[in-house]
Design a protein around this motif. Sequence first.
Motif, short mmCIF file in Angstrom:
data_model
loop_
_atom_site.label_atom_id
_atom_site.label_comp_id
_atom_site.label_asym_id
_atom_site.label_seq_id
_atom_site.Cartn_x
_atom_site.Cartn_y
_atom_site.Cartn_z
N MET A 167 0.83 -1.21 0.00
CA MET A 167 0.00 0.00 0.00
C MET A 167 0.86 1.26 0.00
O MET A 167 0.62 2.20 0.71
CB MET A 167 -0.94 0.01 1.22
N GLY A 168 1.88 1.25 -0.81
CA GLY A 168 2.71 2.44 -0.94
C GLY A 168 1.97 3.49 -1.75
O GLY A 168 0.81 3.35 -2.07
N CYS A 169 2.66 4.51 -2.08
CA CYS A 169 2.02 5.60 -2.80
C CYS A 169 3.02 6.14 -3.79
O CYS A 169 4.16 6.43 -3.43
CB CYS A 169 1.60 6.68 -1.80
N LEU A 170 2.60 6.24 -5.05
CA LEU A 170 3.51 6.83 -6.03
C LEU A 170 3.60 8.32 -5.75
O LEU A 170 2.61 8.99 -5.62
CB LEU A 170 3.00 6.62 -7.45
N THR A 171 4.77 8.79 -5.65
CA THR A 171 4.88 10.24 -5.46
C THR A 171 5.98 10.78 -6.34
O THR A 171 6.54 10.09 -7.17
CB THR A 171 5.15 10.59 -4.00
N VAL A 172 6.24 12.03 -6.15
CA VAL A 172 7.22 12.69 -6.97
C VAL A 172 8.14 13.45 -6.04
O VAL A 172 7.72 13.95 -5.03
CB VAL A 172 6.54 13.67 -7.92
N THR A 173 9.39 13.48 -6.39
CA THR A 173 10.32 14.23 -5.56
C THR A 173 10.49 15.62 -6.13
O THR A 173 11.40 16.34 -5.76
CB THR A 173 11.67 13.51 -5.50
N ARG A 191 -1.25 0.72 -4.00
CA ARG A 191 -0.10 0.38 -4.83
C ARG A 191 0.81 -0.59 -4.10
O ARG A 191 0.95 -0.52 -2.91
CB ARG A 191 0.69 1.63 -5.17
N LEU A 198 -5.04 2.71 -11.17
CA LEU A 198 -4.29 3.94 -11.13
C LEU A 198 -3.50 3.98 -9.84
O LEU A 198 -3.84 3.33 -8.87
CB LEU A 198 -5.25 5.12 -11.21
N GLY A 199 -2.44 4.75 -9.86
CA GLY A 199 -1.58 4.83 -8.69
C GLY A 199 -2.34 5.34 -7.49
O GLY A 199 -3.54 5.55 -7.54
N GLY A 200 -1.65 5.53 -6.40
CA GLY A 200 -2.32 5.98 -5.20
C GLY A 200 -2.64 4.79 -4.33
O GLY A 200 -1.78 3.97 -4.06
N ALA A 201 -3.90 4.67 -3.93
CA ALA A 201 -4.28 3.64 -2.98
C ALA A 201 -3.87 2.26 -3.44
O ALA A 201 -3.93 1.94 -4.63
CB ALA A 201 -5.79 3.68 -2.77
#
Lengths: 343, 383
Positions: free
Chosen positions: A1-7, A343, A338-341
């Motif tokens: 349950m990670g989360c795609l993010t951006v740096t 993942r 889709l990314g988010g929840a």
Amino acid sequence: MGCLTVTGFVTSDEQDALAHSVRRLLETRSPLQRVRDLEPLGFDGDLHEEFSRSGLYDIRSFEASDGVRGKLADCLVVAVECGRALAPIPYADVVTGRQLTSQLGGTVSSRDDGLTTFAPISSQRKGDAVLVANGAVKSHAFVLLDGHLCRIAPASRRQAANLGHLPFSWVNQSEFVSVPEIAPEAQRALSDTWMVLFSGQLVGLARRALELAILYASTRKQFDSLIGSFQGVAHPMADGLTEIEGTELLVSEAAWAVDSSDPSARWLPMAALSRSIRLAERVTGISLHVHGGYGFTTEYDIQLYYRRGKGWPAAYVEPAALHSFLVAEFLAEPGQRLGGADR
Amino acid sequence: MFEIVDELSSFRADVRAFFSAHVTADMRARCRSTGTFHDDDLYRELGLRNWIALTWPTEIGGLGLGPLEALVFAEEAHRAGAPVTILGTTLMVGNTIRAAGSATQLADILPRIVAGTLTAALGYTEPESGSDVAAARTSAVRDGENWIINGQKVFTTLAHVASHVFLLCRTKTGSKYRGLTLFLVPMNTPGIDVEPIYTLGGERTNSTYYRDVVVPDSCRIGGVDEGWSVMKAALAYERGGSMGGAVELNAVADHATAWARGQTSLSGSQESLLAELLVDAEVGRLLDLRVRSMVMNDELPVVEGSMQKLFVSESLVRSSARLLDLLGPLGVLAADGDEDDPRGYAEQLYRHAVVTTIAGGTSEIQRSIIAENGMNLPRSRGQ
């Protein structure tokens, strides 16, 4: 349950420097006047040589033995610049062609023997003739014919005149040389490369077209006001800029997914291409319209973008077919969402 | 530059478990039938866990979490159907107070926001001033240590359950933008009336009336006649994806995907509808993540926030229509009372989506912000 993010949605310093130097190169070697001079063929052999010499096709170098080195995200930076400048070289096709060559074990030399290209799309046929991308320049153009990989030998062929001034040509089926089949996963990797880079060209094209419209709307007066102060003019442009930035993010994400072998690489390159195709049509349409009657004249540069904004993608891709592949891929993988929840 | 962050997993699990334990089918049914998406007990429980002001620094009672945790929280709230709408408006007010409040106000108000005992409705919009919010005419007149407020606000959503209303008042005529002042007024102050307004989407909102409402000067937030500049900072925060972002849009894509997986085959046009919907949702999510990433880097996402708001809301409307196109005639059927009945989702969504292009700054306002700040085009309206 990670989360795609951006740096951070900024490119790296190295990528900025690369973009800067490619932009300089294209401003010098391929100004829009030269782009015009090379119509209708739409191919600049000198520029191709220059790109070849500078290693701009080989940023992401491939070796059959030890796989991929370098990043697709870096090639993407170059593709975007090519699109901005309407550079008359098939950047995505050449990079993909070189990747294919290395997969085939280098049986076709990419450096000494002219142009090697591959656009992994289904070829259009008319009787025995097949419409081949880059067939109008002396090239080792690879094509997919009924799902099989073939190649043409370099020869002089007449261009099939087209909307985007692309060097397409009708080639008789008898001129095709069959080549060894490649594994589905390898074919898929070629597809991903091409889709991401071609998307980059379209995004760059769209952004430059909008910049031309901004310049015009900031100087042209009607009713004693700059036309950019009219919401009927400014608001479609704001929609255009929003679409451009959203698509840039999507294309960058697709490159990241491919570079990092994320599971979303199964569908993101198709999503990026699908959205870039629409973007180029919409934004060049908005941008031409901002120019009013002048935009319709050959004198103004915006028409160069309008023509290619549709003519480039339409020559290669049928959106409905692309959607079909995209949806099939997305639905095939039960965990794909889709990314988010989750993942 | 993208990366997968796994540290959010345990926070997500906690939030999910909490909502699953506290949000009941009865609660959701009551919210749907009344149009009031709020539950006092649930809100207090959130306060007990410090989950209301979870992005606030620990010095003022928050958890010091980032915009990604806020996203996870919003995703889980949406998944559970948790009625927490008031959290967004209350935090906006709280952030305005953090920026412009006095030391006494910070000490008095912020702990109550954190604990969930102070909730706020926004009192900006008036019948004659919507997008042109600075044209507010509700007056506040000084009377010794007090102010006397008269006027009417509209779309004062959740005013009937909020403890406070955040009122934008005219304190000086003759200077549109430099004659406004903000007040945080307890809803139980004599002279305030609330009338319901029912909406297409099923959500209840309100008209609120203020007749000789007397409030002490201590309710004033920020300087006299400085309300506009104080408020503008808060508006940027609102558009900056402080809460929901693209969560709703992504939920539509999930719904459409679930539907498609249940079909034996899709037609070409259905595939195209679904593809557009999926790609829209992904783009919306990325525009939202970009805003959050800027907030994490202490940048103010003015243009980026407007792009996110514009794209996500316009896409939600488009996607709600596409979903109905996908589902065919069954899509327009309303929910039958049974929560597990997937029917009703698309019907309700279509009625609801359109408000997102209006509330919190219309699409036209966002486009003007993008045109002026992102492309340096000349202004098309007043200051």
